[in-house]
Design an enzyme around this catalytic site. Structure first.
Site, PDB file in Angstrom:
ATOM      1  N   LYS A 118      23.886 -10.945  10.750  1.00  0.00           N
ATOM      2  CA  LYS A 118      22.453 -10.968  10.459  1.00  0.00           C
ATOM      3  C   LYS A 118      21.972  -9.675   9.807  1.00  0.00           C
ATOM      4  CE  LYS A 118      21.468 -15.126  11.766  1.00  0.00           C
ATOM      5  NZ  LYS A 118      21.163 -16.157  10.725  1.00  0.00           N
ATOM      6  N   ARG A 139      21.203 -11.893  19.874  1.00  0.00           N
ATOM      7  CA  ARG A 139      20.653 -10.749  19.157  1.00  0.00           C
ATOM      8  C   ARG A 139      19.684  -9.970  20.037  1.00  0.00           C
ATOM      9  NH1 ARG A 139      17.272 -11.461  15.842  1.00  0.00           N
ATOM     10  NH2 ARG A 139      16.740 -13.635  16.232  1.00  0.00           N
ATOM     11  N   ASP A 168      24.242 -21.701   6.952  1.00  0.00           N
ATOM     12  CA  ASP A 168      23.200 -20.836   7.517  1.00  0.00           C
ATOM     13  C   ASP A 168      22.415 -19.997   6.513  1.00  0.00           C
ATOM     14  OD1 ASP A 168      21.861 -19.966   9.884  1.00  0.00           O
ATOM     15  OD2 ASP A 168      22.973 -18.097   9.817  1.00  0.00           O
ATOM     16  N   ARG A 198      29.034 -19.497  20.935  1.00  0.00           N
ATOM     17  CA  ARG A 198      29.160 -19.522  19.469  1.00  0.00           C
ATOM     18  C   ARG A 198      30.620 -19.617  19.040  1.00  0.00           C
ATOM     19  NH1 ARG A 198      24.488 -19.710  16.029  1.00  0.00           N
ATOM     20  NH2 ARG A 198      22.747 -19.145  17.371  1.00  0.00           N
ATOM     21  N   LYS A 218      20.575 -27.316  11.938  1.00  0.00           N
ATOM     22  CA  LYS A 218      21.023 -26.961  10.587  1.00  0.00           C
ATOM     23  C   LYS A 218      22.520 -27.211  10.402  1.00  0.00           C
ATOM     24  CE  LYS A 218      20.119 -22.645  10.005  1.00  0.00           C
ATOM     25  NZ  LYS A 218      19.931 -22.368  11.433  1.00  0.00           N
ATOM     26  N   THR A 219      23.301 -26.653  11.310  1.00  0.00           N
ATOM     27  CA  THR A 219      24.752 -26.759  11.180  1.00  0.00           C
ATOM     28  C   THR A 219      25.206 -28.201  11.393  1.00  0.00           C
ATOM     29  OG1 THR A 219      25.064 -24.484  11.919  1.00  0.00           O
ATOM     30  CG2 THR A 219      26.955 -25.945  12.102  1.00  0.00           C
ATOM     31  N   SER A 252      17.464 -21.542  15.149  1.00  0.00           N
ATOM     32  CA  SER A 252      18.619 -21.861  15.976  1.00  0.00           C
ATOM     33  C   SER A 252      18.311 -23.037  16.898  1.00  0.00           C
ATOM     34  CB  SER A 252      19.004 -20.636  16.811  1.00  0.00           C
ATOM     35  OG  SER A 252      20.069 -20.928  17.677  1.00  0.00           O
ATOM     36  N   HIS A 254      17.139 -18.944   5.048  1.00  0.00           N
ATOM     37  CA  HIS A 254      17.812 -19.228   6.315  1.00  0.00           C
ATOM     38  C   HIS A 254      17.934 -20.745   6.410  1.00  0.00           C
ATOM     39  CE1 HIS A 254      17.863 -19.013  10.982  1.00  0.00           C
ATOM     40  NE2 HIS A 254      19.077 -18.843  10.500  1.00  0.00           N
TER      41      HIS A 254
END
Length: 542
Positions: A211, A70, A267, A333, A252-253, A248, A230
């Protein structure tokens, strides 16, 4: 062969279909508008146009040029009277004038006149009460596939009457003139809440599309007393829902994609009066150093037709990808439909959470692997949103650096963090959820000295939380952050639960802990006037 309905799928010429809402964007007279193409059709377009390469086993491999993540310094919100009082203006939410937005909007329309344009009509929000119809207009076919993967797909019947409430126009080859348009560079990501429109130019990174819509939901949902989050979410074997907040790289994933649990999403979620609902229809996983042993469900998605692999290294002759190779970026990604995770729920919804987990990859080696939080501590850590950058990941970073991101997602939060914290506090009170802090970072010393906590141990701690195995375990309070640490945890050696015990020299740990506590306290000064004395007192003693 069965005949498919053509209207949502076929190429429509501008003179055939001029009233699909594109006239507002200067796009109604285009010759080539591709409406709601499916995955195979978008593969054909992306490969024919040399946007992507077909990888071994079927993934679509793409490069995003110099934008491999980003561009936070290029993100703006239009400052206008109907919303300006609600926005948390500052370094994250930068204002831009309506005149600049309108000029860029016209520029994008002119730019796309000579291009193929791809349109995806879809939804965000699995809850029928809060589902938002959106339209994603892209210059690249693979970006249209990205939207097809990441958002909730409309049925053919829904497409016939789809009226978008928000539209994204994405044109990577359209560039701003900073002196003329008031941007910081040629790249721009601008949200206009009054016109319900997002413009993305100058960047090919797919995450900007995802996003930008998350930011839209983060603005809209609090108006309905829905907490946008988030976080990832899953459902345990006992039917209890758990949330995993984190920035990130914190896990989380990874931690939510557990074969023994049912995945809600990886997410972005909402928490309303009925429970938890996924905003998305896909996953956007970080892939660097992904292994089939540690993350088998996610690994399998990298070998599926329909998956997009961003900036993953590829052998040109064999077309095999190398997930260990960070030649292009550490931020490799994968975008894939959530249905590629075999244990994902098809409803995208779950009950109110029993456990809320905050994830932090602490590169200072200070935080315990797991700690139980009081309500006030939960609010403090939610507002802090701490993780750490490690040495070597960014130019000039030679030692761990703290990364405080309010609500574990400040770049996507248009409103003041206190509004989201208020909603979280109300939800925790109403539904009696337990809150935990789990450190997925380092122990035994900082990054470069200590070792990263084993993922097997972290999974064991998560399972103990979700299975209720820690409810009657005695706790000890560490002195710097006041965190309550379990003395025992199934599947985890007792000696690693208190991080101080893992350092060769406890005095070195004390100095490092005091240093990090001071960083926490300094960061929290920005919330001191708005927050309560109880939350302030729940912070570290620095």
């Amino acid at each position: 062969m069965s005949q498919h309905k053509e209207k949502p799928m076929r190429l429509l010429r501008g003179d055939e279909h001029s009233n699909y809402g594109l006239e507002h964007h200067g796009l109604s007279n285009l010759n080539n508008i591709y409406w709601n193409l499916n995955t195979p059709a978008l593969y054909e377009q992306a490969i024919r146009r040399h946007e992507a390469i077909l990888g071994h086993m079927g993934p679509l491999v793409v490069r995003t040029a110099h934008h491999t993540g980003r561009s936070p310094n290029d993100k703006f919100i239009v400052q206008e009277s109907s919303t300006e009082k609600d926005i948390w203006w500052g370094k994250i939410n930068r204002p831009i004038m309506p005149e600049s937005f309108d000029a860029l909007h016209r520029l994008m329309g002119l730019h796309l006149q000579a291009q193929n344009v791809y349109v995806q009509d879809c939804f965000v929000g699995a809850s029928p009460k809060h589902r938002l119809p959106i339209r994603i207009i892209t210059q690249n076919a693979w970006h249209s596939l990205f939207a097809h993967n990441m958002f909730i797909q409309a049925t053919p019947e829904e497409l016939l009457n789809h009226v978008p409430e928000f539209t994204v126009i994405d044109a990577p080859k359209c560039h701003a003139n900073p002196a003329q348009h008031g941007t910081n560079s040629e790249t721009f990501i601008i949200v206009n809440f009054a016109k319900k429109l997002v413009l993305i130019g100058g960047s090919s990174y797919g995450g900007e599309i995802k996003k930008s819509i998350f930011s839209v939901m983060n603005y809209l949902m609090p108006q309905k007393d829905v907490l946008p989050m988030h976080c990832s979410a899953n459902i345990g074997r006992d039917g209890n829902t758990a949330l995993f907040f984190g920035l990130s790289g914190t896990g989380k994933t990874t931690l939510s994609a557990d074969a023994s649990k049912t995945l809600i999403g990886d997410d972005e979620h909402g928490w309303d009066e009925d429970g938890i609902f996924n905003f998305e229809g896909g996953c956007y996983a970080k892939l660097i150093k992904l292994s089939p042993e540690a993350e088998p469900e996610i690994f399998e998605t990298t070998r599926r037709f329909g998956t997009i692999l961003e900036n993953v290294a590829l052998d040109a002759s064999t077309r095999r990808v190398d997930l260990m190779d960070a030649t292009f970026t550490e931020n490799t990604r994968g975008s894939y439909p959530i249905s590629y995770i075999p244990n994902a729920t098809r409803t995208g919804m779950g009950a109110h959470p029993t456990n809320v987990i905050f994830l932090s990859a602490d590169a200072f080696g200070v935080l315990p692997p797991i700690a139980k939080l009081t309500k006030a501590q939960a609010m403090y850590h939610f507002l802090s949103g701490y993780t750490a950058k490690v040495a070597g990941t960014e130019r000039g970073v030679t030692e761990p650096q703290p990364n405080f991101s309010a609500c574990y997602g400040a770049p996507f939060m248009p409103r003041h963090p206190e509004r989201y914290a208020e909603l979280l506090g109300n939800k925790l009170d109403t539904h009696n959820a337990d809150t935990w802090l789990i450190n997925t970072g380092w122990s035994g010393g900082p990054y470069g000295v200590g070792k990263r906590i084993k993922i097997a141990h972290t999974r064991a701690m998560v399972n103990a939380v979700l299975d209720g195995a820690l409810k009657d375990v005695p706790l000890e309070t560490e002195p710097f952050f006041g965190l309550q640490i379990p003395k025992h945890c199934p599947g985890v050696p007792d000696e690693i639960l208190n991080t101080r015990n893992t350092w060769p020299n406890p005095a070195d740990y004390d100095a490092q802990a005091q240093k990090l506590a001071g960083m926490f306290a300094n960061n929290f000064k920005q919330y001191a006037e708005q927050t309560t004395p109880e939350i302030l007192a729940a912070g570290p003693s620095a």
